[in-house]
Design a protein around this motif. Structure first.
Motif, PDB file in Angstrom:
ATOM      1  N   CYS A   1       0.832  -1.213   0.000  1.00 36.00           N
ATOM      2  CA  CYS A   1       0.000   0.000   0.000  1.00 36.00           C
ATOM      3  C   CYS A   1       0.865   1.262   0.000  1.00 36.00           C
ATOM      4  O   CYS A   1       1.805   1.376   0.776  1.00 36.00           O
ATOM      5  CB  CYS A   1      -0.909  -0.017   1.225  1.00 36.00           C
ATOM      6  SG  CYS A   1      -1.908   1.483   1.382  1.00 36.00           S
ATOM      7  N   LEU A   2       0.508   2.215  -0.887  1.00 36.60           N
ATOM      8  CA  LEU A   2       1.251   3.470  -1.001  1.00 36.60           C
ATOM      9  C   LEU A   2       0.666   4.565  -0.115  1.00 36.60           C
ATOM     10  O   LEU A   2       1.151   5.689  -0.112  1.00 36.60           O
ATOM     11  CB  LEU A   2       1.218   3.947  -2.459  1.00 36.60           C
ATOM     12  CG  LEU A   2       1.649   2.939  -3.526  1.00 36.60           C
ATOM     13  CD1 LEU A   2       1.414   3.512  -4.918  1.00 36.60           C
ATOM     14  CD2 LEU A   2       3.108   2.568  -3.338  1.00 36.60           C
TER      15      LEU A   2
ATOM     16  N   CYS B   1      -8.245   4.868  -3.007  1.00 35.80           N
ATOM     17  CA  CYS B   1      -9.395   3.998  -2.724  1.00 35.80           C
ATOM     18  C   CYS B   1     -10.492   4.776  -2.008  1.00 35.80           C
ATOM     19  O   CYS B   1     -11.684   4.598  -2.297  1.00 35.80           O
ATOM     20  CB  CYS B   1      -8.967   2.776  -1.912  1.00 35.80           C
ATOM     21  SG  CYS B   1      -7.905   3.153  -0.513  1.00 35.80           S
TER      22      CYS B   1
ATOM     23  N   CYS C   1      -6.795   1.483  -7.406  1.00 39.93           N
ATOM     24  CA  CYS C   1      -5.593   1.355  -6.563  1.00 39.93           C
ATOM     25  C   CYS C   1      -4.401   1.223  -7.499  1.00 39.93           C
ATOM     26  O   CYS C   1      -4.355   0.304  -8.317  1.00 39.93           O
ATOM     27  CB  CYS C   1      -5.696   0.123  -5.668  1.00 39.93           C
ATOM     28  SG  CYS C   1      -4.161  -0.196  -4.772  1.00 39.93           S
TER      29      CYS C   1
ATOM     30  N   CYS D   1      -1.857   6.255  -0.696  1.00 42.59           N
ATOM     31  CA  CYS D   1      -2.190   7.377  -1.577  1.00 42.59           C
ATOM     32  C   CYS D   1      -3.610   7.888  -1.354  1.00 42.59           C
ATOM     33  O   CYS D   1      -3.931   9.018  -1.705  1.00 42.59           O
ATOM     34  CB  CYS D   1      -2.020   6.955  -3.034  1.00 42.59           C
ATOM     35  SG  CYS D   1      -3.205   5.685  -3.552  1.00 42.59           S
ATOM     36  N   GLY D   2      -4.492   7.029  -0.818  1.00 49.10           N
ATOM     37  CA  GLY D   2      -5.873   7.446  -0.564  1.00 49.10           C
ATOM     38  C   GLY D   2      -6.785   7.350  -1.775  1.00 49.10           C
ATOM     39  O   GLY D   2      -7.962   7.721  -1.694  1.00 49.10           O
TER      40      GLY D   2
ATOM     41  N   PHE E   1      -6.117   7.394   5.027  1.00 48.66           N
ATOM     42  CA  PHE E   1      -4.771   6.971   4.653  1.00 48.66           C
ATOM     43  C   PHE E   1      -3.729   8.071   4.878  1.00 48.66           C
ATOM     44  O   PHE E   1      -2.545   7.845   4.679  1.00 48.66           O
ATOM     45  CB  PHE E   1      -4.740   6.503   3.200  1.00 48.66           C
ATOM     46  CG  PHE E   1      -5.275   5.105   3.051  1.00 48.66           C
ATOM     47  CD1 PHE E   1      -4.454   4.004   3.243  1.00 48.66           C
ATOM     48  CD2 PHE E   1      -6.613   4.893   2.762  1.00 48.66           C
ATOM     49  CE1 PHE E   1      -4.950   2.721   3.141  1.00 48.66           C
ATOM     50  CE2 PHE E   1      -7.120   3.610   2.659  1.00 48.66           C
ATOM     51  CZ  PHE E   1      -6.291   2.516   2.856  1.00 48.66           C
TER      52      PHE E   1
END
Ligand code: SF4
Ligand code: SF4
Length: 378
Positions: free
Chosen positions: A268-269, A274, A357, A271-272, A307
């Motif tokens: 998971c990056l 999602c 994503c 990044c938000g 996130f």
């Protein structure tokens, strides 16, 4: 409902008449349209603005639009936008302050919006998502009167899916692919002996009233059979499945220290994406701004994401300072504690978080990985 609650069949001209009638009734008509190689939601002037003859290809971290070999109007799944961009916009002003003279100033609250939207092509999972946001933003502890005004003014034209997208799993979440409630009119795109047509059913008195104004013919049993077969086809070809959807709440809460959370955190990056693409995520933060002269200032609300580190910043530090804790917060809220807070799942199976994503993290795969671990299920 009135006498017009019998299903009717519209041609493309009938559909054009529907858009015209909505516009004449004062609605701002919004629907899917092709822009920047994606099917997004925007204001539309007529049927030709729909993605006529286009479809999409979706998978984890993958989205492409492609030409179809027919002129279907609704032959694609949901894209990156959801209707929350209208009902719960990414940014909106809350109040505005103005200096009026030495030591004096006025503060004006942003007026409740009066725009009435007509949404064309709302899928069953999206109706479910709107119902989830209603629970949070209208029926919750802190009602949002802007959201309520926009919701009450909206006219919803649902479309039953005849094909499922590669990341769809509404069947698992019991939210689709057929629209059951929450719409004014529903349409199913069918191909009859005389060509492409739209089986229209009213879901409200407003829907029945407008349907009665449109050029149409009564639906036959054959029309209904074709429509049912189209929806059954979508249901049978879901791109994804959520394992034991009813047991997910207990599964996740019983496995908060499962090693899979480390595995997903490594990918998971934060990044938000999602949360931005998700039609049910509702969290916001607030921001202040002022002009350089200090004469005017404003306070606004904008979407936030669990996130980000700032999201859980309290008294000098973030409560969730690792990607693992943030991903786990997001997924357990969606699928588990949302039930405790709002009496419903926070996930409607639209698949957007999987498609958008950038590293293709798949919520159904993450659940499956925990579910299939020996001893994970109680
Ligand atoms: S969590 Fe993912 S699949 Fe579920 S509603 Fe949100 S975007 Fe759609
Ligand atoms: S799960 Fe994917 S989309 Fe969501 S924050 Fe992580 S990298 Fe971004």
């Amino acid at each position: 409902m009135a006498e017009h609650d019998q299903p009717a069949v519209l041609t493309r001209d009938g559909l054009e008449a529907l858009l015209g009638a909505l516009r004449a009734g004062g609605y701002r008509v919004c629907g899917p349209t092709l822009r920047d190689q994606a099917i997004v939601y925007d204001e539309i002037d007529g049927i030709d603005d729909l993605p006529v003859g286009w479809t999409d290809e979706q998978d984890g971290g993958h989205y492409r639009v492609k030409r179809r070999d027919d002129d279907a109007l609704f032959g694609y799944a949901v894209g990156p936008h959801s209707w929350k961009k209208y009902l719960h916009p990414p940014r909106r002003a809350l109040w505005h302050a103005k200096r009026e003279g030495e030591g004096a100033f006025t503060v004006e609250a942003e007026p409740v919006p009066s725009v009435r939207y007509a949404f064309i092509g709302v899928r069953a999972c999206e109706l479910a998502a709107i119902a989830v946001q209603d629970r949070v933003l209208i029926d919750g502890a802190y009602p949002d009167n802007h959201y309520r005004a926009l919701r009450e003014g909206a006219f919803i034209v649902a479309v039953n899916c005849g094909e499922a997208g590669g990341t769809c799993f509404c069947v698992s979440m019991d939210t689709g692919p057929k629209a059951r409630s929450g719409f004014d009119l529903s349409l199913t795109e069918i191909v009859t002996d005389t060509g492409r047509a739209y089986l229209a059913e009213a879901g409200s008195d407003d829907g029945a009233a407008i349907l009665a104004l449109l050029p149409s013919r009564p639906a036959t049993n054959a029309d209904r059979g074709i429509a049912d077969a189209a929806v059954a086809n979508a249901a049978a070809h879901m791109g994804r499945t959520m394992e034991d959807a009813k047991g997910v709440r207990d599964l996740l809460l019983a496995n908060l220290e499962h090693p899979r959370w480390d595995d997903v955190a490594a990918r998971c990056l934060s990044c938000g994406n999602c949360t931005m693409a998700c039609p049910t995520c509702f969290c916001t933060t607030s921001e202040d701004d002022s002009d350089v002269a200090g004469a005017e200032a404003g306070h606004s609300q904008r979407w936030d994401s669990c996130f980000t580190l700032d999201f859980s910043y309290i008294h000098g530090g973030s409560v969730r300072n690792s990607p693992k804790s943030r991903y786990r917060q997001w997924m357990t809220h969606k699928l588990a504690t949302w039930w405790d807070q709002f009496g419903t799942s926070g996930c409607v199976g639209c698949g957007r978080c999987i498609t958008w994503c950038p590293v293709g993290i798949d919520i159904t795969e993450e659940v499956r990985a925990i579910h299939t671990t020996p001893g994970a299920t109680a």
